[in-house]
Design a protein around this motif. Structure first.
Motif, PDB file in Angstrom:
ATOM      1  N   THR A  21       0.974  -1.061  -0.271  1.00 28.44           N
ATOM      2  CA  THR A  21       0.098  -0.049  -0.286  1.00 28.44           C
ATOM      3  C   THR A  21       1.276   1.585   0.274  1.00 28.44           C
ATOM      4  N   GLY A  22       0.463   2.305  -0.824  1.00 22.53           N
ATOM      5  CA  GLY A  22       1.419   3.174  -0.698  1.00 22.53           C
ATOM      6  C   GLY A  22       2.044   2.966  -2.154  1.00 22.53           C
ATOM      7  N   ALA A  23       2.221   2.591  -2.479  1.00 24.45           N
ATOM      8  CA  ALA A  23       4.247   2.021  -3.567  1.00 24.45           C
ATOM      9  C   ALA A  23       3.018   2.719  -4.703  1.00 24.45           C
ATOM     10  N   TYR A  24       3.986   3.110  -5.576  1.00 22.94           N
ATOM     11  CA  TYR A  24       4.510   4.056  -6.793  1.00 22.94           C
ATOM     12  C   TYR A  24       4.029   3.090  -7.865  1.00 22.94           C
ATOM     13  N   VAL A  25       3.317   3.037  -8.997  1.00 24.66           N
ATOM     14  CA  VAL A  25       3.760   2.255  -9.937  1.00 24.66           C
ATOM     15  C   VAL A  25       3.048   2.702 -11.350  1.00 24.66           C
ATOM     16  N   GLY A  26       3.153   2.119 -12.184  1.00 21.84           N
ATOM     17  CA  GLY A  26       2.938   2.928 -13.864  1.00 21.84           C
ATOM     18  C   GLY A  26       3.416   2.364 -14.640  1.00 21.84           C
ATOM     19  N   PRO A  27       3.451   2.612 -15.962  1.00 20.67           N
ATOM     20  CA  PRO A  27       3.650   2.445 -17.491  1.00 20.67           C
ATOM     21  C   PRO A  27       5.239   2.553 -17.669  1.00 20.67           C
ATOM     22  N   GLN A  28       5.574   3.216 -17.023  1.00 19.65           N
ATOM     23  CA  GLN A  28       7.080   3.722 -17.440  1.00 19.65           C
ATOM     24  C   GLN A  28       7.579   3.846 -15.824  1.00 19.65           C
ATOM     25  N   GLY A  29       9.191   3.685 -15.695  1.00 21.77           N
ATOM     26  CA  GLY A  29      10.042   3.599 -14.754  1.00 21.77           C
ATOM     27  C   GLY A  29       9.921   2.935 -13.794  1.00 21.77           C
ATOM     28  N   LYS A  30      10.508   3.434 -13.052  1.00 20.64           N
ATOM     29  CA  LYS A  30      10.733   2.300 -11.317  1.00 20.64           C
ATOM     30  C   LYS A  30       9.383   1.601 -10.665  1.00 20.64           C
ATOM     31  N   GLY A  31       8.301   2.264 -11.122  1.00 19.37           N
ATOM     32  CA  GLY A  31       7.062   1.143 -10.523  1.00 19.37           C
ATOM     33  C   GLY A  31       6.862   0.679 -11.766  1.00 19.37           C
ATOM     34  N   SER A  32       7.536   0.534 -12.640  1.00 17.24           N
ATOM     35  CA  SER A  32       6.659  -0.461 -13.534  1.00 17.24           C
ATOM     36  C   SER A  32       7.809  -2.259 -13.659  1.00 17.24           C
ATOM     37  N   ASP A  33       8.858  -1.764 -13.110  1.00 19.47           N
ATOM     38  CA  ASP A  33      10.184  -2.992 -13.035  1.00 19.47           C
ATOM     39  C   ASP A  33       9.132  -4.373 -13.011  1.00 19.47           C
ATOM     40  N   LEU A  34       8.890  -5.300 -11.961  1.00 17.44           N
ATOM     41  CA  LEU A  34       7.734  -5.934 -11.457  1.00 17.44           C
ATOM     42  C   LEU A  34       6.462  -5.609 -11.422  1.00 17.44           C
ATOM     43  N   PRO A  35       5.680  -7.221 -11.758  1.00 17.71           N
ATOM     44  CA  PRO A  35       4.519  -6.870 -12.064  1.00 17.71           C
ATOM     45  C   PRO A  35       3.588  -6.616 -10.465  1.00 17.71           C
ATOM     46  N   LEU A  36       2.150  -6.231 -10.590  1.00 16.25           N
ATOM     47  CA  LEU A  36       2.040  -6.363  -9.120  1.00 16.25           C
ATOM     48  C   LEU A  36       1.071  -7.407  -8.448  1.00 16.25           C
ATOM     49  N   PHE A  37       1.036  -8.195  -9.514  1.00 15.21           N
ATOM     50  CA  PHE A  37       0.019  -9.294  -9.458  1.00 15.21           C
ATOM     51  C   PHE A  37       0.791 -10.169  -9.819  1.00 15.21           C
ATOM     52  N   THR A  38       0.948 -12.122  -9.874  1.00 19.59           N
ATOM     53  CA  THR A  38       0.950 -12.658 -11.248  1.00 19.59           C
ATOM     54  C   THR A  38       0.223 -13.904 -10.685  1.00 19.59           C
ATOM     55  N   VAL A  39      -1.205 -14.587 -11.606  1.00 21.58           N
ATOM     56  CA  VAL A  39      -2.158 -14.967 -11.181  1.00 21.58           C
ATOM     57  C   VAL A  39      -2.029 -16.246 -12.352  1.00 21.58           C
ATOM     58  N   GLN A  40      -2.619 -17.393 -11.527  1.00 21.77           N
ATOM     59  CA  GLN A  40      -2.082 -18.547 -12.290  1.00 21.77           C
ATOM     60  C   GLN A  40      -3.131 -19.647 -11.895  1.00 21.77           C
ATOM     61  N   ASP A  41      -3.615 -20.578 -13.502  1.00 27.19           N
ATOM     62  CA  ASP A  41      -4.858 -21.212 -13.409  1.00 27.19           C
ATOM     63  C   ASP A  41      -3.822 -22.799 -12.639  1.00 27.19           C
ATOM     64  N   GLN A  42      -3.783 -23.505 -11.432  1.00 29.70           N
ATOM     65  CA  GLN A  42      -3.836 -24.463 -10.670  1.00 29.70           C
ATOM     66  C   GLN A  42      -4.128 -25.417 -10.995  1.00 29.70           C
TER      67      GLN A  42
END
Length: 363
Positions: free
Chosen positions: A189-210
């Motif tokens: 919570t509170g983290a900066y995210v976006g399509p560019q820059g440091k906030g786009s280095d990693l995905p927010l979540f990874t969802v898998q159909d297991q």
């Protein structure tokens, strides 16, 4: 003295005879043992074997979720290991500038709508009045129509801008695209995210159909002919020793990887009990069952020398070499191919380079 001399002569004669007999025994050479050439009758059979190939388990569907717009994480609804349903809200983002842009766009939309409503009403009144001959000139009517069309275009543009901003606002709520499990979370919570820059280095979540997994294996070129769509294959995983799992071939690439010279084959694996996990390394048991009967001989019957690969046949009590091509090997047997071989042909079981064409065999 005469008696002693006679006895000495007799003893000397005996010693000479004994020495000669010993010498003869030492020089006598042993007779060579005769070796018998063992043969067998050539037959056709279907050679069955198997190989084990490394493979990797993957989620049947897997997606990395990123932020579409520059924003901050406002609320996390799930965490690692959460079971989610399609359409379920996973994360809420916050971007105050989008709210401001929507408010401004909404004002421009209302303004454009009012201008268009006025110009449309003006044109309609002029049109009705022009029905009385001589009241409204044709030029005035055309000008009113042009203004109405221009205002309508501006109104539609304002509506499009409003829809675009509303869509962008919708990206602030990220939802699950399908039923699955959250396998990775990289933000708080509170983290900066976006399509560019440091906030786009990693995905927010990874969802898998297991509930159903993919088992991907690269099959070498030499073994691709033994597989077909729909075949059932078994495999094992190192973390569950003693257990064997099954999968069915669903997809074959139909082409070889140019670097590895292998074909990618994928199997679907039902995983309702969740014992198997995406990322596990598996050992696929690939059966190599021949479709047609081939000539199968003992490995000792095949000679691999500088002169080539061949077997040695027996005809008219003489050796005859036949050049062959080796196929698969299993245990102490090997497939051989040659147009010169026939069923029931006699071949040497333990062949060697010393057996030359035309040499008589030992019987």
């Amino acid at each position: 003295m005469k008696k002693i001399t006679l006895l000495s002569s007799a003893a000397l004669s005996l010693l000479l005879l004994y020495g000669c007999g010993e010498k003869k025994e030492e020089t006598a050479a042993p007779e060579p043992e005769k070796t018998v050439t063992e043969t067998f009758e050539l037959q056709k059979e279907k050679l069955s074997s198997e190989i084990r190939l490394p493979a990797e388990l993957q989620g049947f569907r897997q997606v990395d979720l990123y932020a579409k717009v520059a924003s901050y994480v406002k609320e996390l609804k799930v965490d690692i290991g959460s079971q989610v349903k399609a359409g379920q809200l996973l994360i809420v983002l916050e971007a105050p500038e989008i709210s401001s842009q929507i408010a401004a766009a909404q004002s421009r939309l209302h303004s454009a709508e009012a201008v268009y409503t006025a110009s449309n009403a003006t044109y309609n009144r002029l049109l009705e009045t022009s029905k009385v001959e001589g009241t409204i000139s044709k030029n005035d009517l055309d000008i009113a129509l042009s203004r109405k069309s221009s205002d309508y275009a501006q109104f539609q543009a304002a509506k499009a801008t409003m829809r675009e901003l509303q869509t962008m606002q919708g990206y602030l709520q990220i939802r699950a695209p399908f039923d699955g499990v959250v396998s990775a979370r990289n933000v708080n919570t509170g983290a900066y995210v976006g399509p560019q820059g440091k906030g786009s280095d990693l995905p927010l979540f990874t969802v898998q159909d297991q509930a159903k997994l993919r088992l991907a294996v690269l099959v070498p070129e030499a073994y691709t002919g033994y597989l077909s769509d729909g075949d059932n294959l078994s495999f094992t995983v190192g973390s569950l020793p003693g257990k064997t799992f099954n999968g069915k071939i669903k997809r074959m690439s139909g082409a070889l990887d140019l670097k590895l010279r292998s074909e990618r084959v994928e199997m679907d694996v039902i995983n309702n009990d969740k014992k198997l996990l995406p990322g596990m390394v598996a050992q696929v048991i690939l059966p190599l069952n021949a479709k047609d009967s081939t000539f199968v001989v003992p490995k000792s019957a095949v000679v691999n020398s500088a002169e080539g690969i061949y077997v040695i046949g027996v005809k008219d009590n003489k050796y005859h070499r036949t050049t062959v091509v080796k196929g698969r090997e299993f245990g102490d047997k090997v497939e051989v191919y040659s147009d010169s071989l026939t069923v029931n042909q006699k071949l040497v079981k333990a062949a060697s380079e010393e057996m030359r064409n035309g040499d008589a065999i030992n019987q």
